[in-house]
Design an enzyme around this catalytic site. Sequence first.
Site, PDB file in Angstrom:
ATOM      1  N   ASN A   9       0.865  -1.184   0.000  1.00  0.00           N
ATOM      2  CA  ASN A   9       0.000   0.000   0.000  1.00  0.00           C
ATOM      3  C   ASN A   9       0.900   1.233   0.000  1.00  0.00           C
ATOM      4  O   ASN A   9       1.488   1.572   1.019  1.00  0.00           O
ATOM      5  CB  ASN A   9      -0.892  -0.018   1.254  1.00  0.00           C
ATOM      6  CG  ASN A   9      -1.690   1.263   1.411  1.00  0.00           C
ATOM      7  OD1 ASN A   9      -1.877   2.014   0.451  1.00  0.00           O
ATOM      8  ND2 ASN A   9      -2.160   1.520   2.621  1.00  0.00           N
ATOM      9  N   LYS A  11       0.151   4.352  -0.342  1.00  0.00           N
ATOM     10  CA  LYS A  11      -0.489   5.584   0.156  1.00  0.00           C
ATOM     11  C   LYS A  11      -0.226   6.719  -0.841  1.00  0.00           C
ATOM     12  O   LYS A  11      -0.189   6.463  -2.037  1.00  0.00           O
ATOM     13  CB  LYS A  11       0.024   5.916   1.563  1.00  0.00           C
ATOM     14  CG  LYS A  11      -0.019   4.683   2.466  1.00  0.00           C
ATOM     15  CD  LYS A  11       0.189   4.972   3.904  1.00  0.00           C
ATOM     16  CE  LYS A  11       0.289   3.666   4.658  1.00  0.00           C
ATOM     17  NZ  LYS A  11       0.190   3.798   6.083  1.00  0.00           N
ATOM     18  N   HIS A  96      -9.323   0.862   5.053  1.00  0.00           N
ATOM     19  CA  HIS A  96      -8.028   1.154   5.690  1.00  0.00           C
ATOM     20  C   HIS A  96      -8.263   2.143   6.837  1.00  0.00           C
ATOM     21  O   HIS A  96      -9.100   3.036   6.733  1.00  0.00           O
ATOM     22  CB  HIS A  96      -7.058   1.743   4.660  1.00  0.00           C
ATOM     23  CG  HIS A  96      -5.655   1.803   5.161  1.00  0.00           C
ATOM     24  ND1 HIS A  96      -5.228   2.810   5.994  1.00  0.00           N
ATOM     25  CD2 HIS A  96      -4.602   0.963   4.998  1.00  0.00           C
ATOM     26  CE1 HIS A  96      -3.957   2.581   6.304  1.00  0.00           C
ATOM     27  NE2 HIS A  96      -3.545   1.477   5.710  1.00  0.00           N
ATOM     28  N   GLU A  98      -6.751   4.663   7.764  1.00  0.00           N
ATOM     29  CA  GLU A  98      -6.624   6.089   7.417  1.00  0.00           C
ATOM     30  C   GLU A  98      -7.897   6.598   6.753  1.00  0.00           C
ATOM     31  O   GLU A  98      -8.281   7.759   6.917  1.00  0.00           O
ATOM     32  CB  GLU A  98      -5.385   6.297   6.517  1.00  0.00           C
ATOM     33  CG  GLU A  98      -4.101   6.148   7.322  1.00  0.00           C
ATOM     34  CD  GLU A  98      -2.889   5.676   6.535  1.00  0.00           C
ATOM     35  OE1 GLU A  98      -2.879   5.796   5.301  1.00  0.00           O
ATOM     36  OE2 GLU A  98      -1.935   5.180   7.179  1.00  0.00           O
ATOM     37  N   GLU A 168      -5.169  -5.063  10.542  1.00  0.00           N
ATOM     38  CA  GLU A 168      -4.134  -4.050  10.746  1.00  0.00           C
ATOM     39  C   GLU A 168      -4.411  -3.282  12.034  1.00  0.00           C
ATOM     40  O   GLU A 168      -5.187  -2.317  12.028  1.00  0.00           O
ATOM     41  CB  GLU A 168      -4.137  -3.063   9.578  1.00  0.00           C
ATOM     42  CG  GLU A 168      -3.882  -3.675   8.235  1.00  0.00           C
ATOM     43  CD  GLU A 168      -3.325  -2.654   7.256  1.00  0.00           C
ATOM     44  OE1 GLU A 168      -2.211  -2.855   6.776  1.00  0.00           O
ATOM     45  OE2 GLU A 168      -3.994  -1.634   7.012  1.00  0.00           O
ATOM     46  N   GLY A 174       2.559   2.230  10.538  1.00  0.00           N
ATOM     47  CA  GLY A 174       3.483   3.351  10.368  1.00  0.00           C
ATOM     48  C   GLY A 174       4.187   3.770  11.646  1.00  0.00           C
ATOM     49  O   GLY A 174       4.797   4.837  11.699  1.00  0.00           O
ATOM     50  N   SER A 214       3.625  -2.222  10.222  1.00  0.00           N
ATOM     51  CA  SER A 214       5.087  -2.223  10.350  1.00  0.00           C
ATOM     52  C   SER A 214       5.734  -3.567   9.990  1.00  0.00           C
ATOM     53  O   SER A 214       6.716  -3.976  10.606  1.00  0.00           O
ATOM     54  CB  SER A 214       5.501  -1.765  11.752  1.00  0.00           C
ATOM     55  OG  SER A 214       5.029  -0.445  11.984  1.00  0.00           O
TER      56      SER A 214
HETATM   57  C1  PEP Z   1      -0.563   0.175   5.872  1.00  0.00           C
HETATM   58  O1  PEP Z   1      -0.542   1.296   5.434  1.00  0.00           O
HETATM   59  O2  PEP Z   1      -1.505  -0.566   5.584  1.00  0.00           O
HETATM   60  C2  PEP Z   1       0.539  -0.268   6.733  1.00  0.00           C
HETATM   61  C3  PEP Z   1       0.436  -1.426   7.318  1.00  0.00           C
HETATM   62  O3  PEP Z   1       1.602   0.584   6.867  1.00  0.00           O
HETATM   63  P1  PEP Z   1       3.049   0.243   7.556  1.00  0.00           P
HETATM   64  O4  PEP Z   1       3.495  -1.080   6.951  1.00  0.00           O
HETATM   65  O5  PEP Z   1       3.922   1.377   7.141  1.00  0.00           O
HETATM   66  O6  PEP Z   1       2.835   0.136   9.007  1.00  0.00           O
END
Ligand code: PEP
Length: 252
Positions: A9, A11, A96, A98, A168, A174, A214
């Site tokens: 992803n 973003k 997601h 966000e 997630e 992040g 992460s």
């Molecule tokens: C994501 O944006 O879905 C995500 C898991 O980001 P990160 O791997 O940077 O934590």
Amino acid sequence: MRKKIAAGNWKMNTTPNEGKELVKNIMAGSPELKVHQEVYFFPPFTHLAAIAEVTGKQNFYTGAQNCSQHEKGAYTGEISTNMLKAIGAGHVIIGHSERRSIFGESHEILKEKSSAVIAAGLTLVFCCGETLEERESEQHYKIIDRQIKESLSHVTKDDMKKVVIAYEPVWAIGTGKTASPEQAQDMHGYIRTLLKSYFDETVASQTSILYGGSVNAANAKELFSQADIDGGLVGGASLKPEEFIAIIQALP
Ligand code: PEP
């Protein structure tokens, strides 16, 4: 065997040319994928057509990070599932954290978006996850149940073949703070029990459930070796070719 998936992803990162270069490097540096392994790239909308041109083969696919719940009409700035399909996107991420927290997408909107993705014949990557506060107050199981119940449980058993779930935890996205393999496995196992109760045993055992939060080259193997973890949805590390290639290599 369930599909094992590494999904990136991106973003709101990269220009179209940078994105194309990134995909080329990752595809060139990856091992040949086995039949049950797949890699998805989720670039910004503006890159989709160009990236879809170089994927769609050897189990590498391109998808969108979002879509409109509406088919067409007076929705300035929105992109429909048919538009995505027409330019070669095969997958769409819905839910997601966000989108939920920054853009205020409700359970109801996410339900409509899930339906729109399925109706277009695209693969739905449905995200769920709890905040740190929710985990610390031991609400995490309830939160995940609610997210799946409200926005996914209406999908037919047959259409669930086109659904991938991504768990997630918001506190791990992040932040560099990963859920431990045990914490992630525990929630993935719980999600399978939810799938069994909302659908059936077949859906529960055949749906791929990805972990996101992460994931990187160093922790992917241990996470992916858990019984109910079928790969990862990766943010930051998916923008670094060597990292993402190592994550792909960690797929069982
Ligand atoms: C994501 O944006 O879905 C995500 C898991 O980001 P990160 O791997 O940077 O934590």
